[in-house]
Structures are given as structure tokens and as C-alpha cells.
Design an enzyme around this catalytic site. Sequence first.
Site, PDB file in Angstrom:
ATOM      1  N   THR A  19       0.657 -17.894  35.264  1.00  0.00           N
ATOM      2  CA  THR A  19       1.029 -18.724  33.671  1.00  0.00           C
ATOM      3  C   THR A  19       0.966 -20.501  34.020  1.00  0.00           C
ATOM      4  OG1 THR A  19       3.548 -18.875  33.854  1.00  0.00           O
ATOM      5  CG2 THR A  19       2.524 -17.106  33.103  1.00  0.00           C
TER       6      THR A  19
ATOM      7  N   LYS B  54       3.800 -13.838  40.364  1.00  0.00           N
ATOM      8  CA  LYS B  54       3.262 -15.408  39.697  1.00  0.00           C
ATOM      9  C   LYS B  54       4.170 -15.949  40.102  1.00  0.00           C
ATOM     10  CE  LYS B  54       3.930 -15.795  35.886  1.00  0.00           C
ATOM     11  NZ  LYS B  54       4.234 -16.037  35.244  1.00  0.00           N
TER      12      LYS B  54
ATOM     13  N   THR C 226      12.934  -9.906  39.919  1.00  0.00           N
ATOM     14  CA  THR C 226      11.905 -11.465  39.625  1.00  0.00           C
ATOM     15  C   THR C 226      11.159 -11.759  39.170  1.00  0.00           C
ATOM     16  OG1 THR C 226      10.441 -12.488  41.415  1.00  0.00           O
ATOM     17  CG2 THR C 226      10.848 -10.379  41.305  1.00  0.00           C
TER      18      THR C 226
ATOM     19  N   GLU D 186       6.647 -25.871  39.586  1.00  0.00           N
ATOM     20  CA  GLU D 186       6.856 -26.454  38.647  1.00  0.00           C
ATOM     21  C   GLU D 186       6.598 -27.838  38.669  1.00  0.00           C
ATOM     22  OE1 GLU D 186       6.191 -24.072  34.178  1.00  0.00           O
ATOM     23  OE2 GLU D 186       8.307 -25.081  34.301  1.00  0.00           O
TER      24      GLU D 186
ATOM     25  N   ASN E 171       8.491 -28.787  31.288  1.00  0.00           N
ATOM     26  CA  ASN E 171       9.086 -28.242  29.906  1.00  0.00           C
ATOM     27  C   ASN E 171       9.539 -28.951  28.915  1.00  0.00           C
ATOM     28  OD1 ASN E 171       9.480 -25.803  31.075  1.00  0.00           O
ATOM     29  ND2 ASN E 171       9.623 -26.854  33.182  1.00  0.00           N
TER      30      ASN E 171
ATOM     31  N   THR F 205       5.882 -26.356  22.157  1.00  0.00           N
ATOM     32  CA  THR F 205       5.318 -27.173  20.676  1.00  0.00           C
ATOM     33  C   THR F 205       3.605 -27.420  20.983  1.00  0.00           C
ATOM     34  OG1 THR F 205       6.428 -28.711  21.354  1.00  0.00           O
ATOM     35  CG2 THR F 205       6.998 -27.910  19.563  1.00  0.00           C
TER      36      THR F 205
END
Lengths: 393, 393
Positions: free
Chosen positions: B146, B172, B183, B266, B388, B393
Amino acid sequence: MHLPLGFSAAGVACGIKSDPSKLDLALFLSDRPATAAGVFTQNQVVGAPVKVSRSRVPSTTVRGVVLNSGCSNACTGQRGIDDAQWMTAAVAEQVGCQPEDILVCSTGIIGHFLPRQKLAEGIPVVSKSVAAGDDHFLAAARAMMTTDTVPKQAMRKLSLGGKTVTISGACKGAAMIAPNMATMLAVVMTDVRIIPETAQKLLTQAVNTSFNCISVDQHTSTSDTVLFLANGATGITIGDTAMQEFQQALTDVCQELSQKIIRDAEGAEHFVTVDVIGARTSEEAYRMAKSVCDSPLVKTAVAGNDPNWGRIVSAAGYSGVKFFEEECSLAINGIEVYRAGAPTQFDADAVSAAMKTGEVHFVLTFTHGKEQSRCWTCDLTAEYVRLNADYST
Amino acid sequence: MHLPLGFSAAGVACGIKSDPSKLDLALFLSDRPATAAGVFTQNQVVGAPVKVSRSRVPSTTVRGVVLNSGCSNACTGQRGIDDAQWMTAAVAEQVGCQPEDILVCSTGIIGHFLPRQKLAEGIPVVSKSVAAGDDHFLAAARAMMTTDTVPKQAMRKLSLGGKTVTISGACKGAAMIAPNMATMLAVVMTDVRIIPETAQKLLTQAVNTSFNCISVDQHTSTSDTVLFLANGATGITIGDTAMQEFQQALTDVCQELSQKIIRDAEGAEHFVTVDVIGARTSEEAYRMAKSVCDSPLVKTAVAGNDPNWGRIVSAAGYSGVKFFEEECSLAINGIEVYRAGAPTQFDADAVSAAMKTGEVHFVLTFTHGKEQSRCWTCDLTAEYVRLNADYST
């Protein structure tokens, strides 16, 4: 915003903070011995001032609370405890009371020793400065601040036995905020007469639905302390009939103070109210509300005015409370986005626009029972990260 | 990095992701019925694919796992379950097996329905594309991604009974990562023969010291799944003598995969290892390590290369494990900053410089006993917030 009868306060700059013009030493005094109660952090690592103050309440002979910002005197071993005790003795000498009748709080960076020389110079100054005026109450609230941008005070008045009694308090934020049976530094004062057992009961009840219901970053501090002083200066004793009314007013003061912490949280741009209703017990409702308040993913979504509701539902889902998805619905600012375990057809732009007001309200509704809980949090912004990436260096 | 004997894989783009060139549909197949075990999220809110796959393991007849990214099919009610079952039936038709012998995983945004039309076109393509080559294994790993920036694979080889056996896996990340007895999506395959009870035991043990020891943002996902397939294609059965060796190799594969999630988390710029040693029980050690890993204040300090060690000690302090400060010491990248409850005289610039390498190691030492735990996390950066704040949106 004024102090209850018989209380005085002061805030001065004594050089603990790197900016010598910033107030960093506060004193609240009662002109007579006061009943004192306290609630303190449940962290296993507690600041030296918490150890000292905790050992001195409940009490019926407390004369004052001395507080400094800029150094929390936590994780400082025996020397830290010696420093905290010395600080109360220095104030007691000025006030003319026993060291045990002075309580102490410190806030700021962890792991640094208190600068005794600066305090030795500042304590006589702050002790001589105390007065009952509103400006002095405000100065004391300012001297408690660390990364707070505004001082935080609250007041309620009640009419009891034909007289007006007052409850006033001051507190500070603005990060390492996730009180657990305690909170950040707050001092709440009243001029009614209360016995210590009652004072402790009233305070605990008020804190459970105020300071214990806020979270900036889920990091329970080493220094969380709420102190409650009742000096009886009005001559009024709370009878059983007025107890509920007084409890409500005290809770109101604590809720207003705790909400001010969230509104001034580091980097925050949104004020978030999380209601969980229809739960089996208020404790289960609280755990789910707290879990939503503590989720960085929920808080970053709020920062972006993003109605990413799956994060809210899933945060309740990992709180440890058992439920089936079909028993859960969610509304954001009055718009239902998830009903009985499935998404609704909602206008995402409308929800996002409502969030842009800065006031965000999540209502998680369960079909379990009639209990509920309300918690408050803020968003997680890049500014919070910036503020905290280089706090000590 | 190759697949074990008898396994094949493929990854294709079928248009679930907004960028039509991005791979978003993966398939792992075994050429014969395989033993399958799984561990799944403990969140009360679970994705439809979790419900479907969870009901199909343990098994001795599994032929494959189909995975899509771009849509998690979570919080989607009965329609979501129907969609997940339909997806496995569509694959089963291509492969020539029962729908129950296909497991399914989905990852991506919560609360959206799967695009059936796109999958109806993609499933025949991915089914016809499967092959045993390394490029196909890599494509399948890519199709699971992702917000991951790199595909994540791991492999170990063992010599058993004169033959080489292989354990290979793919997983992932890269946020909503705080696995709890489970997980994020991972598929681990081997070519030895294992009975389901043993497979489950081996997998649970491996996951407990790998995927369950990482946290990006403490938000346990609705979709966490680790699947373990053993097809026996080498003809080798693990005997009791090789069990420990195989367990270690399986744990190694899971640890390597889970560490790759943290390294690609991230916005992350630091890889943080948290060791808690000298604890009474490994469970207490784990709770303290996890508490440090989940603290936004610890993680922002790491982002700023700031040796603000009070945040680390106090995070252990609110984990719920009882201790006295005198029983606790802390080292950062080999430099002791806190010894037996009091600060040391350390060179803050040296510690900060060591943190700038991007590899950060905290060792919290207690005097309680001999048990320990190791967890991994990353820093919390402004980039994480940016990513995040506007994911949906």
C-alpha cells in the site's frame, strides 16, 4: 478570575527557564491552615516533588503550594528528594510554618537537578509578593507554564448558607498528557470548610471525569499532580444537602481546566470530543473512548479534516472491550457514517467541512446498555512533531 | 529470493488502486494441497477477508492465497463477507479446487466495498500468470504493497535429511502497525511436510517474537494476517530433532520480514531496537518494551536525534509493570544515561551523534530477574503526519 477568600498567590521569574524574563516560580498561600487532598500520577517513575507532596496529604494544616516550571526534578534520585524537601523548607521559613505544611510541584524537562541557588534567591521574592488580587492569581498561573501558550484558570461560585463560596483553580499542559488517576499540575482552592476524607472523595470524583479523560499523547507524566485546598475562610461547612451541588461545581472547574489543556495542546488545531454511549459499563465506555483519543492515526486524520472513520471504529476495536461490529454505529459532527457494522452513504465533503471548524465530535453508539463516557483529545500535527523532536537539545 | 519447491506466484494490476499501472492483485499457489496455519488480528473489528480465512485454517488442503491491495474490505458488513467468499470462488474456478481451499487477504482503506468487476477481470489474468520464478515472487510481493516503498521478502534454507528445504515469505507494511497476536499481511511458505497442529505451534511461536514485537503507530489493524503454508514438496517431514532448527529458521524469516516493515514505515528515518533485560518475566519485559515503542514522545525525540531519556524511562514507568526507579538503568547506543534511578554524567552530543546514524538502540536494564524482550519501532516524523492527514480524502 479571582481566588477564594483567604488565599493569595504570586508568580515570579527566578531564572530556571533559559529566558530570564519568563515567570517560573509560583506560590499559592492560605492565610490559615487548610484541608488538603491530592491525586498523583500512577507512573512507576515519579518525580521527587510527587514523592514529597504525596507523603503530606491528606492534611488539615497545609499553608501553601510552591511550584516551579523549567525543571521537573524527576529521575533525579535521592538528591532530587533532598532538593524538593529543601524547597518546601525555604518557603516555610518565609511563611512561618512547618516544612510539612508546604506542598511542592515541579514541571519541565526530566533528569535535570533543580538550580538551588536560583531558587534560594527566588523563594523570598515570591513569598513577599503574594497577594489576593486577580493579577497575582494570573501571574501564578503563568509561572506554572512550560510549552503552554496561555495560562489556564477556572472559577465557580456557589451560594451556600446565605454566603457566596468560591472554587478556583489553575493548571498547566501542554504535552506528556495522558493522566492516569491523576493529571498534570493543577491547584484547586476553595474557601469552604471540608474534612480531609470528604475533600479526597470530592477531588477523586471530579478528576475521574475531567483530567483523567484527556489525552494529548497518551504519555502519562512522572509529575502529574492535582492538589485541592479548602481553607474554610467563609466559615461555611458543606452539609450533606449541598454536597452534590459542590461536587458538580468542583467537577466543572476541573473539566474547564482540563479542556483548556487540550485546547492549548502542543501543535493542536482541533478540539475533539469523543462520546461512547450505550455501553455495558462506564469503564468499558471509557476504555473505548480513551483508545480513540490515543490513536495517532485518528489524530492525524483529524489534523487533515479527513473523515477516515475506519480508524475510529478500529481504535475502539482494539481497546480490549468485546463487541460485534453489528452492535456499533458512529457519527461525526452529527452525521452518521457507520450504522450497525456497515458504512452509510454519507457526504464526505460535508463531514470534512464540519471538521474544518476545529470542533470535532465523535459519537460511538453501542447496543450493549446505558452507560457512557466522554473523553477529550486534540489532533496530531506536524507542529507537534517539530516541537517535540528537539525539546531537550 | 525464491519460492519453496512446488509454489508459484504472480502479481498483476487490475485497477483497484487509483494509479492503473500499480500492481494490486497477488496470488500464491501450491501445486498440491498444503497444510495451512494462520494468526489473525485480535481487533474486535475485523475485515471480511479475516473472517473468511480464519474459518478455513487450520487445514491440510489449502491450494493458495489471493491478496489485493487498495481496499481492505473491512467494516463492510455482510456484503463484504459475500465479496470475500466470491473472490476465493473465482480463484478456485481458475485453479480447479474448492473455494474453501483458497485463503484471502485484503489491505487498503477501511469501509469501501471491493470493486467486483475489476477483480472479475483480474483474477483470470493473475491465475494464468503464476510461475515459480524469482520475478514472479517479487511481483506478488509488490502487489501486496500500500504505502510501502519497497517490497518485503525473506528466505532461509535448511539442510534436512540430505535435502535442502526452503522457507520463504512476503509481507507488507507500512502503517496501522501494532500487531496484537497477529500482524499485517504476510504469507510464509515452506516445502516440508508438517501437520496442522505443529504448523500452528511453529507459526505462533515465530510471530510472538517477530510481528508481535513491532509497532509503527500502536494502531492494531482490522486486517492483520500471517498465513503459513507447508506443501511437503521436498518429501521431507520435520522430525523432532530438526524441530528446533526449523523453528529458528521460521522465526528468522518472520523477524526479517517484520523488521523490513519498520525500516519502511511511513515517514520513518530511524530504526529503533528496544531491549528490556533483567525483568521478572518475559511478559513484563515485553510490556515495558512495547510501551516505549508506542510513545509518541519517545518517537519524536528519536526523530530529532534528541537523547531525551526521561521520556524512555517514564514510558516504561506507565506500562503497568511495577518497579522502583533504583532498579532501573538505561543505555542509548551503548552509552549509559541513567543508572539505578539517577542520571549519569554523559555526553549528550555524543549520544545525539550516535542516533544520527539512523540506528538507535535502547537497553533498559532491571534488577528483577533474568527475563528479557526485544521490540522494534521507528521514529515519528512530520512526514508520517503529512502522509496520514489526508489518506482517504
